[in-house]
Enzyme design. Structure first.
Site, PDB file in Angstrom:
ATOM      1  N   SER A 127      15.651  -0.171   6.425  1.00  0.00           N
ATOM      2  CA  SER A 127      14.294  -0.001   6.928  1.00  0.00           C
ATOM      3  C   SER A 127      14.180  -0.541   8.346  1.00  0.00           C
ATOM      4  CB  SER A 127      13.321  -0.738   6.010  1.00  0.00           C
ATOM      5  OG  SER A 127      12.024  -0.672   6.539  1.00  0.00           O
ATOM      6  N   HIS A 132      11.703  -1.563  10.276  1.00  0.00           N
ATOM      7  CA  HIS A 132      10.828  -2.669  10.701  1.00  0.00           C
ATOM      8  C   HIS A 132      11.368  -4.050  10.354  1.00  0.00           C
ATOM      9  CE1 HIS A 132       8.534  -3.869   6.949  1.00  0.00           C
ATOM     10  NE2 HIS A 132       9.007  -2.718   6.527  1.00  0.00           N
ATOM     11  N   CYS A 167       4.989  -8.618  -0.863  1.00  0.00           N
ATOM     12  CA  CYS A 167       4.478  -7.679  -1.856  1.00  0.00           C
ATOM     13  C   CYS A 167       3.849  -8.392  -3.036  1.00  0.00           C
ATOM     14  CB  CYS A 167       5.610  -6.795  -2.362  1.00  0.00           C
ATOM     15  SG  CYS A 167       6.720  -6.319  -1.054  1.00  0.00           S
ATOM     16  N   THR A 192       7.650  17.096   8.256  1.00  0.00           N
ATOM     17  CA  THR A 192       8.056  17.068   9.661  1.00  0.00           C
ATOM     18  C   THR A 192       8.595  15.697  10.021  1.00  0.00           C
ATOM     19  OG1 THR A 192       6.375  18.700  10.159  1.00  0.00           O
ATOM     20  CG2 THR A 192       7.241  17.440  12.030  1.00  0.00           C
ATOM     21  N   SER A 207      11.488   1.447   0.834  1.00  0.00           N
ATOM     22  CA  SER A 207      11.009   1.732  -0.531  1.00  0.00           C
ATOM     23  C   SER A 207      11.366   3.160  -0.933  1.00  0.00           C
ATOM     24  CB  SER A 207       9.492   1.539  -0.616  1.00  0.00           C
ATOM     25  OG  SER A 207       9.152   0.211  -0.327  1.00  0.00           O
TER      26      SER A 207
HETATM   27  C1  LIG Z   1      11.023  -4.789   3.042  1.00  0.00           C
HETATM   28  C2  LIG Z   1      11.959  -4.470   1.962  1.00  0.00           C
HETATM   29  C3  LIG Z   1      11.913  -3.239   1.287  1.00  0.00           C
HETATM   30  C4  LIG Z   1      10.855  -2.217   1.567  1.00  0.00           C
HETATM   31  O1  LIG Z   1      11.035  -1.570   2.799  1.00  0.00           O
HETATM   32  P1  LIG Z   1       9.800  -0.764   3.418  1.00  0.00           P
HETATM   33  O2  LIG Z   1      10.367  -0.082   4.609  1.00  0.00           O
HETATM   34  O3  LIG Z   1       8.770  -1.786   3.778  1.00  0.00           O
HETATM   35  O4  LIG Z   1       9.344   0.199   2.379  1.00  0.00           O
HETATM   36  C5  LIG Z   1      12.852  -2.992   0.309  1.00  0.00           C
HETATM   37  N1  LIG Z   1      13.791  -3.897   0.002  1.00  0.00           N
HETATM   38  C6  LIG Z   1      13.876  -5.089   0.627  1.00  0.00           C
HETATM   39  C7  LIG Z   1      14.955  -6.031   0.246  1.00  0.00           C
HETATM   40  C8  LIG Z   1      12.963  -5.423   1.619  1.00  0.00           C
HETATM   41  O5  LIG Z   1      13.039  -6.598   2.208  1.00  0.00           O
END
Ligand SMILES: *Cc1c(COP(=O)(O)O)cnc(C)c1O
Length: 396
Positions: free
Chosen positions: A199, A201, A324, A237, A71
């Protein structure tokens, strides 16, 4: 036994990623800005991670900015392009109607600040074309931002071709590649990408850490002011354990990619085949240009929320679309964008498979979804109307 089929929302951390983080919590816990040895060791690790991430993406280390996740990277990429554009009097942006909210909400804000945004229509198969992008570009266009792969329906956009169109027109091109990195081959140079968000995760790394790649020469705008971290573009940091975990997870995902993708594609196709036996249901999105683990369906005459709760009772973790938007009763903007009517978009189910899922689990999911859909339809007044002809089926 629980079956986790919501890997597009987040993934379980890999042991490799967890092990890569531990030293940076237990022994090398210094602040990279400190001059003493513990700090300097952390700084060396940070530099090393930046090199390694850059190498995976085909970038250079100075083009890698660590962020708090996808994000933030999306926000910063779009903001930065807007600031650069405005300086030249260019205030037009091109995107699509089915982006992640991190992109859409940033664009909405820019619209309030005087920018105009063209949201390209997504075809029924969940794809936009390079031709659409080319037609939409005007002399005022400062940015094209189009996601690499969609988080709800898994469709993969022709990114390299779209990037080529942007290059030719001299327009910055950003892609939200959060669903693609670690799952699809990506090279920012070959794919003509100027800015990219990822991202950790979403590929078995830790939550709360990501990357913004920005091609050399692109001057970023700070979202967070403070110290001089990340070449002065992102204060705070550094999240060293997170960055080390992400880097290890990324390398692992890319090394395992050919094997994982082949295995997941088989499981995905079996799941799609099994669920296609349910009458008045239909897969969402193109079958060919699709993430290896993504299965997305609409079933007529049911509510996606009820489906999810009953599947959860059976030990299956799934999603109706993006995490979301769940909790709100609005149907998914992605399903509306590909032309699903409201009443059909409400009956959506996303199953996103990951490397830990097995063939037995897929068979179990098929049995359970069939049971639950039938159970819900038997109770539904809408289904009764459809069956006795008072309403017309949208999905034949
Ligand atoms: C999960 C996701 C995000 C957001 O990533 P975060 O690390 O959770 O903020 C943005 N774009 C897409 C396509 C996602 O699947």
């Amino acid at each position: 036994m629980r079956i986790y089929a919501d890997n597009a929302a987040t993934t379980k951390m890999s042991q490799t990623a967890i092990q890569a983080m531990l030293p940076y919590m237990e022994t090398i816990y210094g602040n990279p800005s400190s001059l003493h040895s513990v700090g300097q060791e952390a700084k060396e690790a940070l530099n090393d991670a930046r090199e390694r991430v850059a190498k995976v993406l085909g970038a250079t280390a100075r083009e890698i900015y660590f962020t708090s996740g996808g994000s933030e990277a999306d926000n910063q990429a779009i903001r930065s392009a807007a600031v650069l554009g405005k300086r030249k009097g260019k205030t037009h942006i091109i995107s699509t109607a089915f982006e992640h909210h991190a992109v859409l909400h940033t664009l909405k804000k820019l619209e309030k600040e005087g920018f105009t945004v063209t949201y390209l229509d997504v075809h029924a198969n969940g794809l936009v074309t390079p031709e659409q992008v080319a037609e939409a570009i005007t002399p005022e266009t400062c940015l094209v931002t189009i996601m690499f792969a969609n988080n709800e329906i898994g469709t993969i956009q022709p990114i390299r071709e779209i990037g080529a169109v942007c290059r030719k027109a001299g327009v910055l091109f950003h892609t939200d590649a959060v669903q693609a990195v670690g799952h699809l081959p990506i090279n920012v140079v070959e794919d003509n990408i100027d800015m990219l968000s990822l991202s950790a995760h979403k590929f078995h790394g830790p939550k709360g850490v990501g990357v913004l790649y920005a091609k050399r020469g692109i001057i970023l705008t700070n979202l967070i002011e403070g110290g001089a971290q990340e070449r002065g573009k992102r204060a705070g940091t550094e999240n060293i354990p997170g960055i080390m975990g992400m880097t290890a997870a990324l390398e692992e995902a890319v090394a395992e990619m050919p094997e994982t993708a082949a295995r997941l594609t088989k499981l995905r196709d079996r799941l799609i085949e099994g669920l296609s036996e349910i009458p008045h249901g239909e897969v969402n999105g193109d079958l060919e240009h699709r993430l290896p683990g993504n299965v997305s369906f609409c079933f007529e005459g049911i509510e996606g929320e009820s489906l999810l709760l009953l599947l959860d009772d059976k030990g299956i973790c799934a999603s109706s679309g993006s995490a979301c938007t769940s909790g709100s009763l609005d149907p998914s903007h992605v399903l509306l964008a590909i032309g699903r009517p409201h009443e059909v978009a409400h009956g959506s189910l996303r199953l996103s498979l990951g490397k830990d899922n097995t063939a037995e689990e897929v068979e179990q999911i098929i049995v359970s979804v069939k049971e639950v859909v039938e159970y819900l339809r038997n109770m539904s007044p809408v289904w009764r109307d459809l069956m006795n002809g008072k309403r017309q089926f949208v999905i034949k």
